[in-house]
Design a protein around this motif. Structure first.
Motif, mmCIF file in Angstrom:
data_model
loop_
_atom_site.group_PDB
_atom_site.id
_atom_site.type_symbol
_atom_site.label_atom_id
_atom_site.label_comp_id
_atom_site.label_asym_id
_atom_site.label_seq_id
_atom_site.Cartn_x
_atom_site.Cartn_y
_atom_site.Cartn_z
ATOM 1 N N GLY A 133 12.914 -11.515 11.059
ATOM 2 C CA GLY A 133 13.260 -10.127 10.753
ATOM 3 C C GLY A 133 13.789 -9.940 9.343
ATOM 4 N N ILE A 134 14.707 -10.810 8.929
ATOM 5 C CA ILE A 134 15.275 -10.703 7.576
ATOM 6 C C ILE A 134 14.214 -10.977 6.523
ATOM 7 C CG2 ILE A 134 16.878 -11.806 5.951
ATOM 8 C CD1 ILE A 134 18.828 -12.114 8.344
ATOM 9 N N THR A 135 13.405 -12.001 6.749
ATOM 10 C CA THR A 135 12.342 -12.325 5.793
ATOM 11 C C THR A 135 11.386 -11.152 5.635
ATOM 12 O OG1 THR A 135 12.492 -14.669 6.356
ATOM 13 C CG2 THR A 135 10.468 -13.943 5.269
ATOM 14 N N THR A 136 10.974 -10.570 6.769
ATOM 15 C CA THR A 136 10.046 -9.436 6.709
ATOM 16 C C THR A 136 10.707 -8.233 6.053
ATOM 17 O OG1 THR A 136 8.946 -10.244 8.694
ATOM 18 C CG2 THR A 136 8.520 -7.962 8.080
ATOM 19 N N PHE A 137 11.974 -8.002 6.350
ATOM 20 C CA PHE A 137 12.707 -6.905 5.707
ATOM 21 C C PHE A 137 12.649 -7.062 4.188
ATOM 22 C CE2 PHE A 137 16.464 -5.206 3.659
ATOM 23 C CZ PHE A 137 16.540 -3.917 4.169
ATOM 24 N N LEU A 138 13.003 -8.250 3.710
ATOM 25 C CA LEU A 138 13.040 -8.492 2.272
ATOM 26 C C LEU A 138 11.650 -8.375 1.637
ATOM 27 C CD1 LEU A 138 15.575 -11.468 2.194
ATOM 28 C CD2 LEU A 138 16.001 -9.077 1.548
ATOM 29 N N PHE A 139 10.646 -8.954 2.303
ATOM 30 C CA PHE A 139 9.278 -8.878 1.773
ATOM 31 C C PHE A 139 8.782 -7.436 1.748
ATOM 32 C CE2 PHE A 139 9.183 -13.363 1.890
ATOM 33 C CZ PHE A 139 8.050 -13.800 1.222
ATOM 34 N N SER A 140 9.102 -6.667 2.779
ATOM 35 C CA SER A 140 8.630 -5.281 2.856
ATOM 36 C C SER A 140 9.266 -4.409 1.786
ATOM 37 C CB SER A 140 8.911 -4.707 4.248
ATOM 38 O OG SER A 140 8.222 -5.435 5.228
ATOM 39 N N VAL A 141 10.567 -4.552 1.604
ATOM 40 C CA VAL A 141 11.257 -3.781 0.568
ATOM 41 C C VAL A 141 10.701 -4.141 -0.805
ATOM 42 C CG1 VAL A 141 13.481 -3.447 -0.597
ATOM 43 C CG2 VAL A 141 13.371 -3.410 1.904
ATOM 44 N N ALA A 142 10.567 -5.441 -1.045
ATOM 45 C CA ALA A 142 10.033 -5.888 -2.334
ATOM 46 C C ALA A 142 8.605 -5.390 -2.547
ATOM 47 C CB ALA A 142 10.081 -7.416 -2.415
ATOM 48 N N ALA A 143 7.810 -5.367 -1.487
ATOM 49 C CA ALA A 143 6.409 -4.949 -1.609
ATOM 50 C C ALA A 143 6.275 -3.489 -2.027
ATOM 51 C CB ALA A 143 5.669 -5.191 -0.299
ATOM 52 N N VAL A 144 7.129 -2.638 -1.507
ATOM 53 C CA VAL A 144 7.072 -1.229 -1.910
ATOM 54 C C VAL A 144 7.341 -1.119 -3.409
ATOM 55 C CG1 VAL A 144 8.150 1.046 -1.661
ATOM 56 C CG2 VAL A 144 7.667 -0.328 0.375
ATOM 57 N N VAL A 145 8.337 -1.850 -3.878
ATOM 58 C CA VAL A 145 8.675 -1.824 -5.303
ATOM 59 C C VAL A 145 7.526 -2.415 -6.133
ATOM 60 C CG1 VAL A 145 10.297 -2.692 -7.038
ATOM 61 C CG2 VAL A 145 11.148 -1.909 -4.812
ATOM 62 N N ILE A 146 7.020 -3.551 -5.685
ATOM 63 C CA ILE A 146 5.910 -4.199 -6.401
ATOM 64 C C ILE A 146 4.675 -3.303 -6.392
ATOM 65 C CG2 ILE A 146 4.268 -6.123 -6.310
ATOM 66 C CD1 ILE A 146 6.635 -7.827 -5.233
ATOM 67 N N GLY A 147 4.384 -2.711 -5.230
ATOM 68 C CA GLY A 147 3.216 -1.835 -5.124
ATOM 69 C C GLY A 147 3.269 -0.697 -6.119
ATOM 70 N N LYS A 148 4.459 -0.180 -6.317
ATOM 71 C CA LYS A 148 4.629 0.909 -7.274
ATOM 72 C C LYS A 148 4.353 0.427 -8.694
ATOM 73 C CE LYS A 148 5.497 5.141 -7.813
ATOM 74 N NZ LYS A 148 4.327 5.925 -7.466
ATOM 75 N N THR B 41 0.829 -1.198 0.000
ATOM 76 C CA THR B 41 0.000 0.000 0.000
ATOM 77 C C THR B 41 0.870 1.256 0.000
ATOM 78 O OG1 THR B 41 -1.687 -1.211 1.213
ATOM 79 C CG2 THR B 41 -1.886 1.164 1.209
ATOM 80 N N ILE B 42 1.950 1.210 0.761
ATOM 81 C CA ILE B 42 2.888 2.343 0.752
ATOM 82 C C ILE B 42 3.445 2.531 -0.651
ATOM 83 C CG2 ILE B 42 5.164 3.118 1.579
ATOM 84 C CD1 ILE B 42 4.399 1.780 4.299
ATOM 85 N N GLY B 43 3.799 1.428 -1.290
ATOM 86 C CA GLY B 43 4.309 1.506 -2.659
ATOM 87 C C GLY B 43 3.313 2.116 -3.628
ATOM 88 N N LEU B 44 2.026 1.871 -3.384
ATOM 89 C CA LEU B 44 0.984 2.448 -4.243
ATOM 90 C C LEU B 44 0.953 3.970 -4.134
ATOM 91 C CD1 LEU B 44 -1.953 0.021 -3.419
ATOM 92 C CD2 LEU B 44 -0.703 0.156 -5.576
ATOM 93 N N ASP B 45 1.203 4.469 -2.930
ATOM 94 C CA ASP B 45 1.056 5.906 -2.665
ATOM 95 C C ASP B 45 2.328 6.724 -2.830
ATOM 96 O OD1 ASP B 45 -1.600 5.722 -2.088
ATOM 97 O OD2 ASP B 45 -1.347 5.638 0.077
ATOM 98 N N VAL B 46 3.470 6.093 -2.682
ATOM 99 C CA VAL B 46 4.710 6.851 -2.598
ATOM 100 C C VAL B 46 5.098 7.438 -3.963
ATOM 101 C CG1 VAL B 46 6.326 4.945 -3.022
ATOM 102 C CG2 VAL B 46 6.995 6.813 -1.513
ATOM 103 N N ASP B 47 5.639 8.640 -3.906
ATOM 104 C CA ASP B 47 6.160 9.262 -5.125
ATOM 105 C C ASP B 47 7.415 8.529 -5.560
ATOM 106 O OD1 ASP B 47 4.192 11.235 -4.982
ATOM 107 O OD2 ASP B 47 5.467 12.556 -3.762
ATOM 108 N N LYS B 48 7.687 8.535 -6.837
ATOM 109 C CA LYS B 48 8.848 7.829 -7.391
ATOM 110 C C LYS B 48 10.145 8.266 -6.710
ATOM 111 C CE LYS B 48 10.601 5.071 -10.534
ATOM 112 N NZ LYS B 48 10.512 3.642 -10.367
#
Length: 189
Positions: free
Chosen positions: A142-157, A23-30
């Motif tokens: 922690g590492i798994t969530t870190f990786l999933f979260s970073v990827a999700a922002v990119v995917i969301g965009k 969701t953050i990825g959907l909203d964030v500016d490039k």
């Protein structure tokens, strides 16, 4: 618990953070995408690693009183968490509407990170009953969530809201399956 089970637990727990990061990825500016991805990874991964440790420490104090039913407790906790994740995903609530407009600040990220890591606290309690190595488990989560979260922002965009509810459903199903596996391991010996 073996590493694969811990890793699957980590994936299941990371789905709330994944959905919020998406969701953050959907909203964030490039121009703020890298900052959003890093903040999502650090906050969500950090809290997802910390909460099981807190839950574990709380659970260790009560282990000797409930060892005979620990597998049932782990099953119930994981099943309830999983069912709640699935229910929330199917309810059609849009996380995007609940998110503050200016979420790229530390105070609001802490609130989001706490909200997405409450489930990990309960999992930490169940880990105490199962005598799981909490340090390696917390690091894996922690590492798994870190990786999933970073990827999700990119995917969301890139792809939008299509995956969000499916990710939460998948996370819930994984947690329920792990709960059933734990229960069966202790019942069928």
């Amino acid at each position: 618990m073996n590493f694969i089970t811990i890793l699957l637990t980590a994936v299941g727990l990371s789905m709330d953070a994944f959905a919020v990061s998406l969701t953050i990825g959907l909203d964030v500016d490039k121009d703020k995408q890298k900052k959003a991805a890093l903040m999502s990874g650090v906050y969500f991964g950090g809290f997802q690693a910390l909460m099981p440790v807190i839950g574990y420490l709380l659970g260790v104090k009560f282990t000797k009183y409930i060892e005979s039913v620990d597998h049932w407790i782990a099953f119930v906790l994981l099943a309830v968490i999983g069912v709640n994740m699935i229910r929330e995903a199917l309810s059609g609530d849009d996380d995007k509407e609940e998110m503050p407009a200016d979420y790229l600040n530390h105070k609001k990220f802490v609130m989001l990170a706490i909200a997405t890591s409450i489930d990990a606290l309960a999992v930490g309690v169940s880990f105490a009953f199962l005598s799981v190595n909490i340090i390696s488990s917390a690091v894996t989560i922690g590492i798994t969530t870190f990786l999933f979260s970073v990827a999700a922002v990119v995917i969301g965009k890139k792809i939008g809201e299509i995956i969000k509810n499916k990710a939460e459903i998948l996370g819930g199903v994984i947690l329920i399956i792990i709960g059933i596996k734990i229960l069966l391991e202790h019942i069928i010996k």
